[in-house]
Design a protein around this motif. Structure first.
Motif, mmCIF file in Angstrom:
data_model
loop_
_atom_site.group_PDB
_atom_site.id
_atom_site.type_symbol
_atom_site.label_atom_id
_atom_site.label_comp_id
_atom_site.label_asym_id
_atom_site.label_seq_id
_atom_site.Cartn_x
_atom_site.Cartn_y
_atom_site.Cartn_z
ATOM 1 N N ASP A 32 0.840 -1.210 0.000
ATOM 2 C CA ASP A 32 0.000 0.000 0.000
ATOM 3 C C ASP A 32 0.869 1.252 0.000
ATOM 4 O O ASP A 32 0.559 2.239 -0.682
ATOM 5 C CB ASP A 32 -0.927 0.014 1.218
ATOM 6 N N ASP A 72 2.497 1.654 -3.463
ATOM 7 C CA ASP A 72 1.546 2.171 -4.455
ATOM 8 C C ASP A 72 1.449 3.689 -4.380
ATOM 9 O O ASP A 72 1.297 4.360 -5.408
ATOM 10 C CB ASP A 72 0.168 1.558 -4.259
ATOM 11 N N ASP A 113 -0.831 5.803 -3.299
ATOM 12 C CA ASP A 113 -2.066 6.517 -3.631
ATOM 13 C C ASP A 113 -2.350 7.596 -2.585
ATOM 14 O O ASP A 113 -2.137 7.392 -1.386
ATOM 15 C CB ASP A 113 -3.251 5.541 -3.681
ATOM 16 N N LYS A 151 1.572 9.698 -7.596
ATOM 17 C CA LYS A 151 1.463 8.401 -6.936
ATOM 18 C C LYS A 151 2.664 7.553 -7.330
ATOM 19 O O LYS A 151 3.379 7.871 -8.286
ATOM 20 C CB LYS A 151 0.161 7.693 -7.332
#
Length: 260
Positions: free
Chosen positions: A107, A110, A112, A134
């Motif tokens: 996570d 990534d 984001d 990102k």
């Protein structure tokens, strides 16, 4: 750059020395410094266009968009600093993870954004950069540049021979922390940091997250060791020549131990 990006009129004040062909009006102080002029027909504040990857990472450029020579330079520098960039950003990302599971680490990789990007009518290029913020487009700024790290020529003792295979560029940390505008302005050195992220976490993120999680499960609390292990093995951060030399020396060491 796929729409427009502002030419920075403050380029002449750029404090960072950029060698050969750099996108600054004045090349660093010292002997051999030379001035770069705006391309014919361009002036400070003009808008420029293009579709290259840099367009999605930067809001401003000095003088002209990057060309293949600039990209080649950034790639060359990135090979020297790849492992140090990897360790810095992965260590920071692991520290921010909610846990040490593979999913929690992934996570973070990534990258984001937790909230939707707030768009403005006045800054289309700024919107574009923020919408693409990102993964490595985010990490190289937040986890490396923002902490004062930049590629610099490595310093070796003047009276000693430089070791064979030693890097030409090193990742050095300064007390000077760049502001958002500095990080959003293209430089070949910043791009080298991005390339170093992309060639490790960007390319081998799944393998690295798995390796980190497994190492930390087997060695609780050994975060620094886990990060180094994942960058060198799963992330394949070493240059081929350096990797072969390290393996060669490792084999020699094992052979010497057996003979004892």
């Amino acid at each position: 750059f796929g729409s427009s990006c502002e030419l920075d009129p403050s380029a002449a004040m750029a404090p960072i020395p950029l060698p050969r062909g750099a996108l600054a009006l004045v090349l660093a102080a010292g002997a051999g410094a030379r001035e770069l002029k705006y391309p014919e027909g361009m002036k400070p504040g003009d808008q420029i266009s293009g579709t290259a990857g840099e367009f999605f990472r930067y809001k401003h450029v000095f003088v002209k968009p990057p060309d293949d020579e600039d990209r080649f330079y950034s790639l060359k520098v990135s090979e020297d600093i790849r492992c140090d960039v990897c360790k810095q950003l992965v260590g920071s990302l692991v520290a921010n993870a909610k846990g040490q599971s593979e999913d929690s680490i992934m996570d973070q990789f990534d990258g984001d954004l937790p909230q939707p990007v707030v768009l403005t009518d006045e800054d289309a290029q700024g919107n574009r950069v923020e919408q693409n913020r990102k993964g490595c487009n985010k990490h190289y700024k937040d986890e490396v540049l923002r902490h004062g790290f930049r590629p610099q020529k490595c310093k070796y003792p003047e009276n000693e021979a430089v070791p064979e295979g030693a890097p030409e560029y090193c990742l050095e940390q300064s007390d000077n922390r760049p502001d958002d505008r500095a990080m959003d302005t293209y430089s070949r050195e910043s791009e080298a940091v991005f390339y170093a992220c992309e060639s490790t976490v960007g390319r081998y993120g799944d393998e690295m997250a798995r390796a980190l999680s497994e190492y930390l499960e087997d060695h609780p609390g050994k975060v620094d060791e886990a990060v180094t292990e994942s960058c060198f093995k799963a992330g394949k951060c070493e240059k081929d020549a350096a990797r072969k030399e390290r393996k060669k020396q490792k084999k020699k060491g094992k052979k010497a131990k057996k003979e004892l």
